[in-house]
Design an enzyme around this catalytic site. Structure first.
Site, mmCIF file in Angstrom:
data_model
loop_
_atom_site.group_PDB
_atom_site.id
_atom_site.type_symbol
_atom_site.label_atom_id
_atom_site.label_comp_id
_atom_site.label_asym_id
_atom_site.label_seq_id
_atom_site.Cartn_x
_atom_site.Cartn_y
_atom_site.Cartn_z
ATOM 1 N N GLU A 4 -50.061 31.006 16.949
ATOM 2 C CA GLU A 4 -48.587 30.142 17.927
ATOM 3 C C GLU A 4 -49.374 29.869 19.283
ATOM 4 O O GLU A 4 -49.542 30.579 19.879
ATOM 5 C CB GLU A 4 -47.154 30.953 17.687
ATOM 6 C CG GLU A 4 -46.021 30.140 18.046
ATOM 7 C CD GLU A 4 -44.591 31.027 18.127
ATOM 8 O OE1 GLU A 4 -44.582 31.052 16.877
ATOM 9 O OE2 GLU A 4 -44.345 30.767 19.241
ATOM 10 N N ALA A 38 -35.803 23.377 21.495
ATOM 11 C CA ALA A 38 -35.064 23.596 20.796
ATOM 12 C C ALA A 38 -34.448 21.953 21.607
ATOM 13 O O ALA A 38 -34.135 20.954 19.709
ATOM 14 C CB ALA A 38 -33.780 24.687 21.325
ATOM 15 N N LYS A 155 -31.238 31.171 2.718
ATOM 16 C CA LYS A 155 -32.045 30.533 3.338
ATOM 17 C C LYS A 155 -33.227 30.086 2.857
ATOM 18 O O LYS A 155 -33.985 29.291 2.052
ATOM 19 C CB LYS A 155 -32.922 30.891 4.153
ATOM 20 C CG LYS A 155 -32.091 30.469 6.052
ATOM 21 C CD LYS A 155 -32.918 30.467 7.606
ATOM 22 C CE LYS A 155 -33.264 32.389 7.972
ATOM 23 N NZ LYS A 155 -33.417 31.509 9.210
ATOM 24 N N LYS A 262 -53.044 31.248 25.381
ATOM 25 C CA LYS A 262 -54.153 32.285 25.816
ATOM 26 C C LYS A 262 -55.538 32.263 25.221
ATOM 27 O O LYS A 262 -55.025 33.140 24.039
ATOM 28 C CB LYS A 262 -53.572 33.921 26.222
ATOM 29 C CG LYS A 262 -52.509 33.429 27.903
ATOM 30 C CD LYS A 262 -52.153 34.888 28.083
ATOM 31 C CE LYS A 262 -51.319 34.497 29.000
ATOM 32 N NZ LYS A 262 -49.928 35.187 28.930
HETATM 33 P P1 FAD Z 1 -30.405 30.635 11.218
HETATM 34 O O1 FAD Z 1 -31.592 31.296 10.067
HETATM 35 O O2 FAD Z 1 -29.504 29.440 11.332
HETATM 36 O O3 FAD Z 1 -29.167 32.282 11.662
HETATM 37 C C1 FAD Z 1 -28.830 31.961 13.151
HETATM 38 C C2 FAD Z 1 -27.515 33.234 13.218
HETATM 39 O O4 FAD Z 1 -26.621 32.410 12.664
HETATM 40 C C3 FAD Z 1 -27.825 34.594 12.521
HETATM 41 O O5 FAD Z 1 -26.938 35.323 13.706
HETATM 42 C C4 FAD Z 1 -27.730 34.365 11.043
HETATM 43 O O6 FAD Z 1 -27.277 35.681 10.152
HETATM 44 C C5 FAD Z 1 -26.529 34.023 11.010
HETATM 45 N N1 FAD Z 1 -26.088 32.584 9.794
HETATM 46 C C6 FAD Z 1 -26.942 32.097 9.288
HETATM 47 N N2 FAD Z 1 -26.447 31.217 8.080
HETATM 48 C C7 FAD Z 1 -24.957 31.640 8.641
HETATM 49 C C8 FAD Z 1 -23.876 31.562 7.712
HETATM 50 N N3 FAD Z 1 -23.886 30.720 6.630
HETATM 51 N N4 FAD Z 1 -22.385 31.875 8.504
HETATM 52 C C9 FAD Z 1 -22.230 32.188 9.242
HETATM 53 N N5 FAD Z 1 -23.277 32.810 10.064
HETATM 54 C C10 FAD Z 1 -24.680 32.715 9.398
HETATM 55 N N6 FAD Z 1 -36.811 28.311 18.648
HETATM 56 C C11 FAD Z 1 -36.680 27.150 19.097
HETATM 57 O O7 FAD Z 1 -36.236 26.493 19.956
HETATM 58 N N7 FAD Z 1 -38.406 26.631 19.011
HETATM 59 C C12 FAD Z 1 -39.311 26.813 18.202
HETATM 60 O O8 FAD Z 1 -40.339 26.592 17.284
HETATM 61 C C13 FAD Z 1 -39.113 28.118 17.574
HETATM 62 N N8 FAD Z 1 -39.490 29.194 16.819
HETATM 63 C C14 FAD Z 1 -39.363 30.208 16.206
HETATM 64 C C15 FAD Z 1 -40.005 31.170 15.376
HETATM 65 C C16 FAD Z 1 -40.025 32.610 15.026
HETATM 66 C C17 FAD Z 1 -41.141 33.049 14.055
HETATM 67 C C18 FAD Z 1 -38.729 32.804 15.209
HETATM 68 C C19 FAD Z 1 -38.254 34.460 14.622
HETATM 69 C C20 FAD Z 1 -37.297 32.256 16.195
HETATM 70 C C21 FAD Z 1 -38.206 30.727 16.678
HETATM 71 N N9 FAD Z 1 -37.292 30.451 17.430
HETATM 72 C C22 FAD Z 1 -37.633 29.078 18.134
HETATM 73 C C23 FAD Z 1 -35.935 31.349 18.199
HETATM 74 C C24 FAD Z 1 -34.797 30.690 17.125
HETATM 75 O O9 FAD Z 1 -34.531 29.527 17.014
HETATM 76 C C25 FAD Z 1 -33.300 31.059 17.497
HETATM 77 O O10 FAD Z 1 -33.919 32.288 17.482
HETATM 78 C C26 FAD Z 1 -31.633 30.868 17.170
HETATM 79 O O11 FAD Z 1 -31.303 31.899 17.581
HETATM 80 C C27 FAD Z 1 -32.318 31.045 15.230
HETATM 81 O O12 FAD Z 1 -32.758 30.632 14.484
HETATM 82 P P2 FAD Z 1 -32.878 30.771 13.061
HETATM 83 O O13 FAD Z 1 -33.457 29.305 12.604
HETATM 84 O O14 FAD Z 1 -33.273 32.338 12.762
HETATM 85 O O15 FAD Z 1 -31.203 30.564 12.689
#
Ligand code: FAD
Length: 279
Positions: A4, A38, A155, A262
């Site tokens: 990444e 974000a 998802k 890096k």
């Molecule tokens: P979601 O899957 O929407 O989950 C977020 C929260 O909401 C979780 O607690 C989940 O349980 C809850 N949730 C989901 N659906 C529901 C529902 N229907 N009702 C109630 N609660 C629900 N951030 C960036 O800004 N840019 C990036 O490029 C980036 N890359 C990432 C890559 C990886 C591999 C990971 C692990 C994280 C990355 N992040 C990135 C961080 C990520 O955006 C954050 O962790 C964010 O807080 C959650 O994103 P998510 O897509 O997991 O959200």
């Protein structure tokens, strides 16, 4: 193994980030991912870097996309730009809630969760391969793991074809999580995210960002070598290498390394694993 990278935040940093990502691409990973700011501020760079690496080095690219606080028009524009750039693989994310967003009324947002973006990508006719994020130690906003896994399952049912994990420093946490995912009927490939910690300052940031548990074995290493940059880098790379070897030994063979742009760190990990990877 895949790597990444993150895009530059400013025009001035573009050349150095481009050079670093090209060096990493020359290691010929299975694929590379480019993160996405974000707020969308770095969106143009994400596509620019992804397109350049794929065209010049033939490394398959995965472009991240976030949807938090976006309008439908904004997301439609981004999806169209990805199609135009020839991007086929998308990591569909919600994005972190900034302190201002946390207090906002989210009931009317078109994209409250990543699943909303996944549905949109599926329906866009782009034939994208879609990935999503998952959290071996539970997403910080979730009440418990059962609830978090139910949301991950939603998802997958919406069209997410693989999952990449948040960083973790104790493999047992991942194995436990994988059992629970499979038990819940989530069968898509899970890519294990490994963050090599190569300087002491990174430790605090990594914990704050991910909430990951730091095992005593890792803490001792930071205590002992944290004040010596060269030794800390060597120890951090060795720790990440060790984690990956243990994952391979336990049949977790899709590994995504958070390189922090890096190339030397990515290259050293790959060298440490040359016979294991057959490279
Ligand atoms: P979601 O899957 O929407 O989950 C977020 C929260 O909401 C979780 O607690 C989940 O349980 C809850 N949730 C989901 N659906 C529901 C529902 N229907 N009702 C109630 N609660 C629900 N951030 C960036 O800004 N840019 C990036 O490029 C980036 N890359 C990432 C890559 C990886 C591999 C990971 C692990 C994280 C990355 N992040 C990135 C961080 C990520 O955006 C954050 O962790 C964010 O807080 C959650 O994103 P998510 O897509 O997991 O959200």
């Amino acid at each position: 193994m895949s790597f990444e990278v993150f895009p530059p935040k400013t025009d001035a940093a573009f050349a150095s980030v481009k050079a670093a990502t090209e060096e990493i691409a020359q290691l010929k990973p299975a694929f590379m991912s480019v993160t996405y700011g974000a707020g969308g501020g770095t969106s143009a760079y994400t596509l620019e870097i992804a397109r350049n690496i794929e065209a010049q080095y033939g490394v398959p690219m995965l472009a991240h996309l976030t949807c938090v606080s976006s309008t439908r028009e904004m997301v439609a524009e981004r999806i169209a730009a990805m199609k135009a750039a020839g991007i086929e693989n998308v990591m569909a994310l919600r994005g972190d809630l900034t302190p201002e967003l946390e207090g906002a009324d989210r009931s009317n947002w078109p994209y409250r969760y990543a699943v909303d973006l996944i549905r949109e990508l599926r329906e866009s006719g782009g034939d994208f391969c879609i990935g999503g994020a998952c959290y071996p130690e539970v997403h910080p906003e979730s009440a418990n793991q059962k609830e978090d896994i139910a949301h991950i399952k939603a998802k997958v049912e919406a069209g997410c074809q693989f999952l990449t994990t948040q960083m973790f420093f104790d493999n047992n946490l991942l194995y436990n999580f994988l059992y629970k995912l499979r038990e819940a009927g989530v069968t898509v490939p899970v890519v294990a995210g490994i963050m090599p910690i190569t300087n002491a300052n990174q430790v605090e940031r990594a914990i704050k960002l991910s909430g990951s548990h730091m095992p005593q074995r890792f803490k001792s290493l930071v205590d002992k070598f944290g004040s010596d940059p060269a030794a800390m880098k060597q120890a951090g790379i060795a720790y990440a290498t060790d984690q990956i070897i243990d994952l391979f030994a336990n049949n977790v063979t899709n590994i995504h390394v958070y390189t922090m742009n890096k190339p030397d760190v990515a290259a050293q990990i790959q060298r440490n694993l040359s016979d294991i990877l057959g490279k």
